[in-house]
Design an enzyme around this catalytic site. Structure first.
Site, PDB file in Angstrom:
ATOM      1  N   HIS A 126       0.839  -1.218   0.000  1.00 56.55           N
ATOM      2  CA  HIS A 126       0.000   0.000   0.000  1.00 56.55           C
ATOM      3  C   HIS A 126       0.864   1.255   0.000  1.00 56.55           C
ATOM      4  O   HIS A 126       0.435   2.296   0.492  1.00 56.55           O
ATOM      5  CB  HIS A 126      -0.939   0.037   1.218  1.00 56.55           C
ATOM      6  CG  HIS A 126      -1.676  -1.246   1.459  1.00 56.55           C
ATOM      7  ND1 HIS A 126      -2.950  -1.488   0.996  1.00 56.55           N
ATOM      8  CD2 HIS A 126      -1.297  -2.384   2.099  1.00 56.55           C
ATOM      9  CE1 HIS A 126      -3.332  -2.700   1.351  1.00 56.55           C
ATOM     10  NE2 HIS A 126      -2.343  -3.273   2.024  1.00 56.55           N
TER      11      HIS A 126
ATOM     12  N   SER B 183      14.410  21.232 -16.359  1.00 58.17           N
ATOM     13  CA  SER B 183      13.211  22.038 -16.559  1.00 58.17           C
ATOM     14  C   SER B 183      13.597  23.316 -17.304  1.00 58.17           C
ATOM     15  O   SER B 183      14.674  23.855 -17.095  1.00 58.17           O
ATOM     16  CB  SER B 183      12.606  22.387 -15.194  1.00 58.17           C
ATOM     17  OG  SER B 183      11.812  23.544 -15.294  1.00 58.17           O
TER      18      SER B 183
ATOM     19  N   LYS C 210      15.842  21.485 -11.285  1.00 65.42           N
ATOM     20  CA  LYS C 210      15.153  20.232 -11.530  1.00 65.42           C
ATOM     21  C   LYS C 210      15.990  19.219 -12.312  1.00 65.42           C
ATOM     22  O   LYS C 210      16.744  19.552 -13.213  1.00 65.42           O
ATOM     23  CB  LYS C 210      13.854  20.476 -12.313  1.00 65.42           C
ATOM     24  CG  LYS C 210      12.760  21.167 -11.559  1.00 65.42           C
ATOM     25  CD  LYS C 210      12.307  20.433 -10.306  1.00 65.42           C
ATOM     26  CE  LYS C 210      11.549  19.157 -10.597  1.00 65.42           C
ATOM     27  NZ  LYS C 210      10.245  19.421 -11.233  1.00 65.42           N
TER      28      LYS C 210
ATOM     29  N   GLU D 214       9.356   8.095 -16.917  1.00 63.34           N
ATOM     30  CA  GLU D 214       7.981   8.557 -17.139  1.00 63.34           C
ATOM     31  C   GLU D 214       7.525   8.224 -18.557  1.00 63.34           C
ATOM     32  O   GLU D 214       6.372   7.848 -18.780  1.00 63.34           O
ATOM     33  CB  GLU D 214       7.893  10.064 -16.888  1.00 63.34           C
ATOM     34  CG  GLU D 214       8.044  10.395 -15.413  1.00 63.34           C
ATOM     35  CD  GLU D 214       8.213  11.888 -15.170  1.00 63.34           C
ATOM     36  OE1 GLU D 214       7.634  12.391 -14.208  1.00 63.34           O
ATOM     37  OE2 GLU D 214       8.935  12.548 -15.939  1.00 63.34           O
TER      38      GLU D 214
END
Ligand code: ARG
Length: 467
Positions: free
Chosen positions: A159, A286, A292, A299
């Site tokens: 979980h 970024s 970043k 992804e």
């Protein structure tokens, strides 16, 4: 209207297809990648026709050397594909017949329907080989990382809540299991692909005296003993697209696994976890925020996996309502398959690169795994060994966890006398339960994350990947 009449099937038509129809109907823009298989299939067919006397040896030789020349033209990029000839099959046949008049006999006893089925099976055999080799590459990268992080313990999660300690190697080896099942599926798929549909004709075979086994043998459609394998029902052979769906299914499952690995590593690389650092080569920055470093490779794997699964749905939907046998809808069966292969290979390779370049941060792992609550279950086992029934032991440890929360004292710092008030069976040695090292060393049965088990598994995988 196009003035050009279709030379292959134009006999009964008074005019050629509309330009719009030519554009709509062509598949050569995508099925030209079947050219090597189409040529291979045509050569085998020509040799078979000669072996049964339907063409002369000289005619077959002329056809084969013509096909070789066309193959060379295609490989060097000098072949002109013409959408007016619809697909790869007719483009090659037209060019061949122009150069080699004997090729007018090549289509004897075959149809584009069994030709396309044959080409795709040859494609699938190749695709299976590529997938297997790239899967093994990823597994090697995973195995190398697992070896490198043998000593690193991290929390395992259920979980997405901290559950029990495991070694990072155990976590990575879980992916090895998934990808090795994928490898098995690829191998089983390959076996089913090795059956030759050529000779089924358009739907009902042919009256001509062909030798189907000859073609099967020539093209490698053989079982493990080397016996030629031919399809057993001509209608099924031209209508069936099970392999397409299976292939997309295999790729979808690979993609599901890739996506899950990607998700884990995205979490691990976040500042909140901080377990790993991703290689610069597989991350991006970024345009606005200079600090970043984003896990784009992972992804994109997660994103592209959605596309692969979508292609499976496309194929299932494409086939489900079709009457037997061939229907032109089936031309739409190839782009999803090609996309599945290309995307899956890309994702596997990118994950391999990302994992190979990933570095582990031991400190955040150590900090996360030293949460004593991860060993609450081990404390239950401790009480079970002292004769406390499991349900009671579970309840007792639950009460201790409650007490630690209420008194803002970590579980392993609860004074012995306080603990004994909740359970008299608890003795001074209870604190030994809070050693992660000990917890792992107690898990040495098959399938568990004990260090010796991990050693056995690492060795086993090395042998598997080298075989
Ligand atoms: N380009 C077609 C396909 O990919 C080849 C088969 C055409 N057969 C036919 N009967 N029109 O499906």
């Amino acid at each position: 209207m196009s003035e050009k009449k279709q030379a292959t099937w134009g006999g009964r038509f008074s005019e050629g297809p509309a330009d719009q129809m030519v554009r709509f109907s062509e598949s050569v823009s995508f099925d030209q990648r079947l050219a090597p298989y189409d040529i291979q299939g045509s050569m085998a067919h020509a040799r078979m026709l000669a072996s049964v006397g339907l063409v002369s040896e000289e005619e077959a030789a002329a056809i084969c050397s013509g096909l070789e020349r066309i193959g060379e033209e295609i490989r060097s990029g000098n072949f002109t594909w013409d959408p007016a000839f619809e697909d790869v099959h007719m483009n090659i046949e037209q060019a061949l017949t122009k150069a080699v008049p004997e090729a007018a006999k090549l289509h004897t006893a075959r149809s584009r329907n069994d030709q396309v089925a044959t080409d795709m099976r040859l494609f699938f055999m190749d695709a299976g080989e590529q997938l297997a080799s790239v899967l093994k590459g990823l597994m090697r990268a995973l195995l190398n990382q697992a070896e490198a992080v043998r000593e690193i313990a991290i929390p395992g999660y259920t979980h997405l809540q901290r559950a029990q300690p495991v070694s990072m190697a155990h976590h990575l080896l879980a992916y090895m299991e998934m990808f090795s099942r994928d490898l098995e599926r690829v191998q089983e798929f390959d076996k089913r692909a090795r059956v030759c549909p050529l000779g089924s004709g358009a739907i009902a075979g042919t009256t001509l005296p062909i030798d189907r086994e000859f073609v099967a043998r020539e093209l490698g459609f053989v079982d493990e003993q080397g016996n030629p394998q031919v399809t057993r029902n001509s209608m099924d052979a031209v209508a069936d697209r099970d392999l397409f769906i299976e292939f997309a299914g295999v790729c979808s499952l690979v993609a599901t696994h890739l996506s899950r690995v990607a998700e884990d590593i995205i979490l691990w690389s976040s500042q909140e976890f901080g377990f790993v650092r991703l290689p610069d080569a597989y991350t991006t920055g970024s345009s606005l925020m200079p600090q970043k470093k984003n896990p784009d490779s992972l992804e994109l794997i997660r994103g592209k996996s959605a596309r692969i699964m979508g292609q499976l749905t496309t194929l299932l939907t494409l086939v489900k309502g079709l009457p037997l046998t061939y229907n032109r809808d089936l031309q739409e069966d190839k782009p999803p398959v090609f996309d599945c292969l290309d995307m899956t290979l890309d994702c596997l390779l990118v994950l391999e690169g990302t994992i190979a370049g990933m570095a582990v941060n031991p400190e955040p792992c150590k900090k996360a795994v030293s949460d004593p609550l991860l060993l609450a279950t081990d404390l239950v086992d401790y009480l079970v060994l002292k004769g406390v029934p499991f349900r009671d032991a579970h309840h007792i440890v639950g009460a201790l966890v409650g007490l630690s929360e209420k008194s803002a004292c970590s579980l392993n710092d609860i004074p012995l006398d306080e603990a004994q008030k909740i359970c008299p069976q608890i003795e001074a040695d209870w604190t030994e339960c809070f050693s992660v090292k000990k917890a792992l060393s107690l898990r040495e049965r098959p399938g568990m994350p004990g260090p010796q088990q991990i050693g056995v598994e690492l060795k086993r995988w090395k042998t598997v990947l080298n075989s």
